[in-house]
Motif scaffolding. Structure first.
Motif, PDB file in Angstrom:
ATOM      1  N   VAL A  52       0.860  -1.193   0.000  1.00 43.98           N
ATOM      2  CA  VAL A  52       0.000   0.000   0.000  1.00 43.98           C
ATOM      3  C   VAL A  52       0.892   1.237   0.000  1.00 43.98           C
ATOM      4  N   SER A  53       0.608   2.149  -0.916  1.00 37.72           N
ATOM      5  CA  SER A  53       1.300   3.433  -0.933  1.00 37.72           C
ATOM      6  C   SER A  53       0.385   4.500  -0.337  1.00 37.72           C
ATOM      7  N   ILE A  54       0.945   5.369   0.499  1.00 34.25           N
ATOM      8  CA  ILE A  54       0.178   6.443   1.133  1.00 34.25           C
ATOM      9  C   ILE A  54       0.281   7.683   0.252  1.00 34.25           C
ATOM     10  N   THR A  55      -0.892   8.219  -0.138  1.00 32.90           N
ATOM     11  CA  THR A  55      -0.947   9.414  -0.975  1.00 32.90           C
ATOM     12  C   THR A  55      -1.659  10.533  -0.228  1.00 32.90           C
ATOM     13  N   ALA A  56      -1.521  11.758  -0.757  1.00 32.49           N
ATOM     14  CA  ALA A  56      -2.122  12.916  -0.092  1.00 32.49           C
ATOM     15  C   ALA A  56      -2.621  13.919  -1.113  1.00 32.49           C
ATOM     16  N   VAL A  57      -3.694  14.653  -0.727  1.00 36.05           N
ATOM     17  CA  VAL A  57      -4.086  15.888  -1.396  1.00 36.05           C
ATOM     18  C   VAL A  57      -3.479  17.000  -0.551  1.00 36.05           C
ATOM     19  N   PRO A  58      -2.336  17.553  -0.945  1.00 37.53           N
ATOM     20  CA  PRO A  58      -1.564  18.441  -0.067  1.00 37.53           C
ATOM     21  C   PRO A  58      -2.366  19.576   0.550  1.00 37.53           C
ATOM     22  N   GLY A  59      -3.237  20.227  -0.250  1.00 40.54           N
ATOM     23  CA  GLY A  59      -3.995  21.358   0.281  1.00 40.54           C
ATOM     24  C   GLY A  59      -4.898  20.960   1.435  1.00 40.54           C
ATOM     25  N   GLU A  60      -5.557  19.807   1.306  1.00 39.30           N
ATOM     26  CA  GLU A  60      -6.460  19.370   2.366  1.00 39.30           C
ATOM     27  C   GLU A  60      -5.704  18.997   3.629  1.00 39.30           C
ATOM     28  N   VAL A  61      -4.541  18.387   3.466  1.00 43.59           N
ATOM     29  CA  VAL A  61      -3.748  18.039   4.643  1.00 43.59           C
ATOM     30  C   VAL A  61      -3.259  19.307   5.345  1.00 43.59           C
ATOM     31  N   ALA A  78      -0.045  13.614  -4.303  1.00 44.65           N
ATOM     32  CA  ALA A  78       1.380  13.488  -3.986  1.00 44.65           C
ATOM     33  C   ALA A  78       1.583  12.219  -3.183  1.00 44.65           C
ATOM     34  N   TYR A  79       2.684  11.506  -3.495  1.00 42.11           N
ATOM     35  CA  TYR A  79       3.043  10.334  -2.703  1.00 42.11           C
ATOM     36  C   TYR A  79       3.713  10.778  -1.407  1.00 42.11           C
ATOM     37  N   LEU A  80       3.335  10.127  -0.312  1.00 39.53           N
ATOM     38  CA  LEU A  80       4.024  10.349   0.960  1.00 39.53           C
ATOM     39  C   LEU A  80       4.960   9.197   1.283  1.00 39.53           C
ATOM     40  N   ARG A  81       4.550   7.975   0.979  1.00 43.26           N
ATOM     41  CA  ARG A  81       5.388   6.799   1.221  1.00 43.26           C
ATOM     42  C   ARG A  81       4.957   5.700   0.264  1.00 43.26           C
ATOM     43  N   ARG A  82       5.922   5.169  -0.489  1.00 44.02           N
ATOM     44  CA  ARG A  82       5.611   4.116  -1.454  1.00 44.02           C
ATOM     45  C   ARG A  82       5.792   2.737  -0.834  1.00 44.02           C
ATOM     46  N   GLN A  83       4.913   1.857  -1.214  1.00 44.34           N
ATOM     47  CA  GLN A  83       5.017   0.422  -0.941  1.00 44.34           C
ATOM     48  C   GLN A  83       5.268   0.115   0.533  1.00 44.34           C
ATOM     49  N   MET A  84       4.344   0.529   1.355  1.00 40.41           N
ATOM     50  CA  MET A  84       4.356   0.147   2.768  1.00 40.41           C
ATOM     51  C   MET A  84       3.658  -1.197   2.921  1.00 40.41           C
ATOM     52  N   SER A  85       4.002  -1.911   3.963  1.00 44.50           N
ATOM     53  CA  SER A  85       3.296  -3.157   4.238  1.00 44.50           C
ATOM     54  C   SER A  85       1.848  -2.821   4.583  1.00 44.50           C
ATOM     55  N   PRO A  86       0.912  -3.698   4.259  1.00 41.02           N
ATOM     56  CA  PRO A  86      -0.501  -3.400   4.564  1.00 41.02           C
ATOM     57  C   PRO A  86      -0.741  -3.060   6.031  1.00 41.02           C
ATOM     58  N   GLU A  87      -0.019  -3.709   6.945  1.00 41.83           N
ATOM     59  CA  GLU A  87      -0.211  -3.441   8.370  1.00 41.83           C
ATOM     60  C   GLU A  87       0.233  -2.030   8.728  1.00 41.83           C
ATOM     61  N   ALA A  88       1.403  -1.618   8.201  1.00 40.32           N
ATOM     62  CA  ALA A  88       1.900  -0.267   8.493  1.00 40.32           C
ATOM     63  C   ALA A  88       1.001   0.790   7.870  1.00 40.32           C
ATOM     64  N   ALA A  89       0.527   0.544   6.659  1.00 35.67           N
ATOM     65  CA  ALA A  89      -0.360   1.502   6.002  1.00 35.67           C
ATOM     66  C   ALA A  89      -1.693   1.626   6.738  1.00 35.67           C
ATOM     67  N   LYS A  90      -2.168   0.550   7.294  1.00 31.89           N
ATOM     68  CA  LYS A  90      -3.432   0.577   8.028  1.00 31.89           C
ATOM     69  C   LYS A  90      -3.356   1.531   9.221  1.00 31.89           C
TER      70      LYS A  90
END
Length: 606
Positions: free
Chosen positions: A92-101, A135-147
């Protein structure tokens, strides 16, 4: 002057009345204005709901309707026995909408802590991308870490499913398989060569997302995903591991710079093993260097030294001027001056048959045979064996080697090519040449795919090829240069090679390449193996001492794994039969001082 005031007019009855507008008169005006406003509202509502409905619907969709990719798994790569060599695991990769964050800046510290990022750096990263919607924040995290990240429920933070390549055999198969990048596209090796087959095609769908960025509804599928197709290689993982282990052990023992080994199936041209050292871990590519990632078995070239002599002999026998036993070639006392150049053997061999030229690895004998033949004929024979051409294995970056055009050969060049100087081959080209001799003169293009449609063509007459294989058996017998290549209960045909390393302006005096190319079983060839070790520094540098033992250990195991029947039970060349109650003593050939001495007499000097 006094202002004159007006007084209300009197009516006929004597009552006074106002001359301004009355309430009765104002009412129609008010009603008219209300009707007009209502009509305007109705008209505007009609315009919004009917006339411009599609426009505003599209505007809403533009804010909440998104087309997202449906990721697909890359195809699995298997060895010939169905063992997985490369698999894709879900991430799982974590993505963001920078303005909303950034609108929820108070949540950034918690997000940064969960991601393992410095909060200030994360905020600066988002600010630089504040006008973007992704925008990507972190690519290819383990499903547990992404959760754990998604559980923070921060507006604008989303998870995107991806796949990451994993290689169970690690560095053992690294150079054959290559690796993929973070987007799961092949970058080197077979991952690159078959990227279109393995990658598949991602799908696409339209979804509706809320203001938090969460998907609340799947609208429609735009494009169906097509998962990658699996690939079954000709590689045998067990033999590959044997080759890797023994080659690594010998390189460490001899303190060599590098090495490679190739094993081919004679009947099909399938590559059963291909190893290159030094190597790298494809699961951690960033920790390696370009030099470590180079597959030396197909990209690096080497002057083959005396392993070239069987092909010179193929030209001699094909010409009709020579047979395995006649005519005799005078190699004298080991030194021959030709056109002002000295060609020498490391011992005086006197008169030799063509078979003896191979057995004793005589440079002088090979040169004299080549010079007695038409230059064009020798050149065409070398080309027929694939020298100077790609093997068409399909491996990315494969070298064609180098063979000078025959019409430009000088006599001295023709002489030195006969014993492996002045041309360059890859280990795969050399292995394919020996496989052609082993298969009765029939050449197959080497292939990495099990069961590949691999058309064959006749290169030399079957009788010539078979005679050369028999001649090469003498090289592993007593008096030959490769007694350390013998395998218990199997006949072995092969040739050692030792060549000075080429340097700018000439050859290094104290740097050598040690080679061995062999065929087993010699009477019914099944496998061909080539070992190349560059610049061994400890324990000798001759092919018969350094590379032949690697061949012996690897091929002994490979023959057992493939259940190839023995063809030489009860015979043991070194020192005569070594039998105890009808069984061979030990699993490896005993030391043979005479054979070692012969290996060290192999001609290597120009």
């Amino acid at each position: 002057m006094k202002r004159r005031e007006r007084t209300p007019a009197k009516s006929a009855g004597g009552r006074r009345h106002s001359t301004g507008p009355s309430a009765r008169r104002r009412m129609p005006l008010v009603v008219g204005l209300l009707v007009l406003a209502s009509t305007g509202l109705v008209a505007r509502a009609f315009d919004l709901q009917v006339v411009q409905k599609q426009f505003y619907q599209n505007q809403a969709d533009a804010r909440f309707l998104r087309e997202v990719k449906i990721p697909v798994s890359r195809g699995t790569i298997f060895d010939r026995n169905g063992e997985p060599l490369a698999v894709s695991t879900p991430m799982v990769s974590i993505t963001a909408v920078p303005g909303e964050v950034l609108d929820n800046a108070d949540r950034i510290p918690a997000l940064a802590q969960t991601l393992g990022i410095d909060p200030d750096q994360l905020k600066q990263y988002l600010e630089r991308r504040s006008t973007r919607e992704f925008a990507y924040l972190r690519r290819q995290m383990s499903p547990e870490a992404a959760k754990a990240v998604l559980a923070l429920d921060i507006p604008g933070i989303n998870g995107q499913r991806e796949y990451k390549r994993y290689y169970p055999s690690g560095d053992v198969t690294a150079h054959v398989l290559g690796f993929t990048n973070i987007d799961d596209h092949g970058q080197e090796g077979l991952e690159l060569a078959f990227d279109g087959w393995l990658a598949g095609k991602p799908g696409a769908k339209r979804v509706i997302r809320d203001r938090m960025g969460h998907t609340v509804e799947d609208v429609e599928q735009v494009r169906a995903p097509q998962p990658g197709k699996s690939l079954t290689l000709s590689i045998d993982r067990r033999i590959q591991f044997l080759a890797y282990s023994e080659l690594k052990s010998q390189i460490e023992k001899s303190q060599a710079d590098s090495g490679s080994m190739v094993i081919l199936d004679v009947a099909t041209g399938e590559i059963l093993a291909m190893v290159s050292l030094p190597t790298f871990n494809p699961n951690a590519v960033n920790d390696s260097t370009p030099a470590e990632r180079r597959n030396r078995a197909v990209t690096d070239v080497v002057e083959p030294g005396s392993t070239m002599k069987p092909f010179t002999m193929a030209a001699g026998l094909s010409s009709g001027k020579y047979t395995p036993t006649t005519p005799l070639i005078d190699t004298g006392k080991g030194v021959w001056y030709f056109q002002g150049h000295k060609i020498r053997d490391d011992t005086a061999n006197g008169m030799l048959t063509p078979t003896g030229v191979l057995t004793k690895s005589s440079n002088i004998g090979a040169a004299k045979i080549s010079l007695s033949l038409d230059t064009k004929f020798v050149y065409e024979t070398y080309r027929a064996f694939g020298f100077g051409n790609s093997t068409e294995s399909g491996f990315p970056g494969e070298s064609s080697g180098y063979l000078k055009i025959g019409r430009d050969w000088r006599p001295f060049e023709q002489a030195t090519m006969a014993f492996g100087y002045g041309l360059n081959l890859t280990p795969l080209q050399l292995a394919n040449g020996y496989a052609t001799l082993a298969d009765h003169g029939v050449m197959h293009s080497p292939t990495f795919i099990k069961g590949d449609d691999n058309p064959a063509r006749q290169i030399v007459a079957p009788q010539v090829a078979d005679e050369i294989v028999k001649m090469l058996e003498t090289v592993t017998e007593p008096g030959g240069t490769a007694t350390r290549a013998q395998i218990a209960n199997y006949s072995v045909a092969g040739k050692t090679g030792t060549a000075h390393q080429a340097t700018a302006g000439g050859y290094a005096k104290n740097a050598y390449n040690a080679l061995f190319a062999g065929i087993v079983p010699a009477t019914h060839p099944r496998l061909v193996g080539v070992v190349v070790i560059k610049n061994p520094r400890v324990g000798g540098y001759f092919g018969g001492l350094v590379s032949a033992p690697v061949f012996q250990k690897v091929m002994s195991g490979a023959l057992r794994l493939l259940d190839v029947p023995p063809d030489n039970i009860g015979r043991w060349y070194v020192g005569g039969p070594k039998m105890s109650n009808g069984s061979l003593v030990g699993n490896a050939p005993p030391r043979d001082p005479a054979g070692d001495a012969a290996a060290m007499r192999e001609g290597v000097a120009l």
